[in-house]
Every structure is written in structure tokens, then in C-alpha cells.
Design a protein around this motif. Structure first.
Motif, PDB file in Angstrom:
ATOM      1  N   ASP A  47     -13.952  17.696   5.375  1.00  0.00           N
ATOM      2  CA  ASP A  47     -12.928  17.261   6.333  1.00  0.00           C
ATOM      3  C   ASP A  47     -11.594  17.961   6.108  1.00  0.00           C
ATOM      4  O   ASP A  47     -10.975  18.479   7.051  1.00  0.00           O
ATOM      5  N   ASP A  48     -11.115  17.946   4.863  1.00  0.00           N
ATOM      6  CA  ASP A  48      -9.794  18.510   4.573  1.00  0.00           C
ATOM      7  C   ASP A  48      -9.758  20.010   4.815  1.00  0.00           C
ATOM      8  O   ASP A  48      -8.765  20.538   5.323  1.00  0.00           O
ATOM      9  N   GLU A  77      -9.527  20.567   8.597  1.00  0.00           N
ATOM     10  CA  GLU A  77      -8.217  20.164   9.113  1.00  0.00           C
ATOM     11  C   GLU A  77      -7.140  21.174   8.742  1.00  0.00           C
ATOM     12  O   GLU A  77      -6.357  21.625   9.601  1.00  0.00           O
ATOM     13  N   LYS A 106      -5.128  24.004  11.179  1.00  0.00           N
ATOM     14  CA  LYS A 106      -3.665  23.962  11.196  1.00  0.00           C
ATOM     15  C   LYS A 106      -3.103  25.360  10.952  1.00  0.00           C
ATOM     16  O   LYS A 106      -2.120  25.767  11.585  1.00  0.00           O
ATOM     17  N   ARG A 126     -16.619  18.460  13.321  1.00  0.00           N
ATOM     18  CA  ARG A 126     -15.282  18.588  12.725  1.00  0.00           C
ATOM     19  C   ARG A 126     -14.470  19.690  13.408  1.00  0.00           C
ATOM     20  O   ARG A 126     -13.293  19.501  13.742  1.00  0.00           O
ATOM     21  N   ALA A 150     -11.069  19.537  15.915  1.00  0.00           N
ATOM     22  CA  ALA A 150      -9.823  20.213  15.583  1.00  0.00           C
ATOM     23  C   ALA A 150      -9.227  20.965  16.768  1.00  0.00           C
ATOM     24  O   ALA A 150      -8.011  21.135  16.856  1.00  0.00           O
TER      25      ALA A 150
END
Length: 258
Positions: free
Chosen positions: A63-64, A67, A71, A116, A120
Motif C-alpha cells: 500500500d505505502d 501511494e 505521489k 491499488r 491512485a
């Protein structure tokens, strides 16, 4: 859609059809984000890019990582015009011999990894009222074979997800495509079929990776809902839908080569 100056993220871009598709997209003027876990492999692929590109170390199973990775992409380019969800892997074993953890791991990468990455980019695409999402599934998601219960389940999930999402985002000018290839001559089988038994049995049927990569680029350009490769496999999938019992009887010896 012209690919000139379009920002396109390709996951699983460190080898195989992902790397080839990324290079083809670059040749057609796209700005390509090469996303995968291996920085060294990405650097090798990046050296063959014709236009602007970016290397992104990304683990779609985390997940991280997803993400933070996206970004970074939005901070650099401000948008993603197309997402190609290509990352995935397979392992072949009989159901009762496949550990439960392998089911979890494969679903986490092949299916949840796609979820995921789509999460995003989708809010930004909806705001822009445009975008393309291309999901690499498999003909295995339509035609199940022996020793592939875990892999087939992940690709079936990809197909179901894509079909439903396509309906949700149509009004926003966003397209969702699936590419459903049969066996491809890529490093995928180094892990899926380490003893080479399956590859030896289907060598005559295996496609060159360039053929599938071209289909991926075509889906990016046109937004076609679904591409089945090769055509005979697509015809077989339709037969399964219409006459599943008969298709099972006819295809048992032909397809179970693992």
C-alpha cells in the motif's frame, strides 16, 4: 488517441511485455513511467527509451509503496493519462499442493496490485474527465486449466473488476481495457514453470512478446474494451461461455499440459 506527450505509467516494466510495451509507447512520443521493484532492471530498460521517461521503484503489493510512488509521479508530471497494469506473476501447482500463502501472495500482486494502482489514478482521471486504464489479464481468466487454480482465480478477478469499473467510469470519458493473452515467450515461465515441462508442451502455441506488446499499445491508443490473443484462444473462450460442459470434454487433453 495520439500518444505524443501523454504520461503513461507501466507497472511490471522491468522485463517481458511490460518493458517492450514501454519502449513502443516511447517510440510513439509518450512520456513513460517505468514502474517495478528492480531498479537495476529498470535502468537497463530505460536505456532503450526513445523519449522522456522516469524510473519508479514500485511494489504493487504494498500500500505505502503505491501511494508514495504515484505521489511522486503526480508531483513530477501533474497527471497520468494512462495506466497500464501489467505487474504480475504465476506459479503452477495442483490445488492441494499449493500453499495457502501462495494464493494470498498471488492475489495480492496480480489483483490487489491492480486495484491499488487504479485507486491512485482514478480520482485524478475523473476530475480531468479523461484517461485510459489498460489491465493485463490472461485467457486463463476465461478458460481454467489444471495446476493453475491460484493464477486463474487472480486473472478472473482482474476481468470481473475491469468489466464493472468500465461501467462506472464511462460517463467520465475514461476507458478500461483488458488484454487476455495465452502463453507468451517471456521470463514469466522461469518462476511459473521452472522445470520447463509446460513450455515444452506448448512451445508451438506460444506467442512472441512483441505481438502482445503491440496489442497493449493498441489498447492505449484506441481504448478497445478487450483484446484476446491469439484469436483461436478467444474463440475457445466464447465456446466455454456457450457450452461449458462440452468445452471441458473437448479441451481436457488439449489444454492440460502443465
Amino acid at each position: 488517441m495520439s500518444l505524443n506527450n501523454k504520461v503513461i505509467v507501466v507497472t511490471g516494466a522491468s522485463s517481458g511485455i511490460g518493458a517492450l510495451a514501454a519502449q513502443m509507447l516511447s517510440e510513439q512520443g509518450a512520456t513513460v513511467v517505468l514502474a517495478a521493484r528492480s531498479a537495476d532492471k529498470l535502468k537497463a530498460v530505460n536505456s532503450g527509451m526513445m523519449g522522456p521517461s522516469m524510473i519508479l521503484e514500485l511494489d504493487v503489493g504494498n500500500d505505502d509503496s503505491v501511494e508514495q510512488g504515484f505521489k511522486t509521479v503526480y508531483a513530477e508530471f501533474g497527471r497520468v493519462d494512462c495506466l497500464v497494469n501489467n505487474a504480475g506473476y504465476g506459479k503452477f501447482a495442483y490445488f492441494d499442493e499449493m500453499p495457502l500463502q501462495e494464493f494470498d501472495d498471488m492475489m495480492n500482486v496480480n489483483y490487489m496490485g491492480m486495484v491499488r494502482c487504479t485507486k491512485a489514478v482514478l480520482p485524478h482521471m475523473k476530475e480531468a474527465r479523461s484517461g485510459r486504464i489498460v489491465n493485463i489479464a490472461s485467457i486463463a481468466g476465461k478458460i481454467g486449466t489444471s495446476k493453475s487454480t491460484s493464477y486463474t482465480a487472480t486473472k478472473h478477478a482482474v476481468l470481473g473488476f475491469s468489466s464493472a469499473l468500465r461501467q462506472e467510469v464511462r460517463e467520465y470519458g475514461i476507458t478500461v481495457s483488458t488484454i487476455n493473452p495465452g502463453p507468451i515467450d517471456t521470463p514469466f515461465f522461469n518462476l511459473a514453470d521452472p522445470d520447463g515441462h509446460y513450455v515444452a508442451n506448448v512451445k508451438w502455441f506460444m506467442m512472441k512478446p512483441e505481438r502482445v506488446a503491440k496489442a497493449m499499445v493498441s489498447a492505449v491508443r484506441t481504448g478497445t474494451a478487450e483484446i484476446n490473443l491469439p484469436r483461436i484462444a478467444g474463440a475457445g473462450a466464447k465456446l466455454y461461455q456457450l457450452f461449458p460442459r462440452l468445452a471441458d470434454l473437448v479441451s481436457y487433453r488439449m489444454l492440460n499440459k502443465k
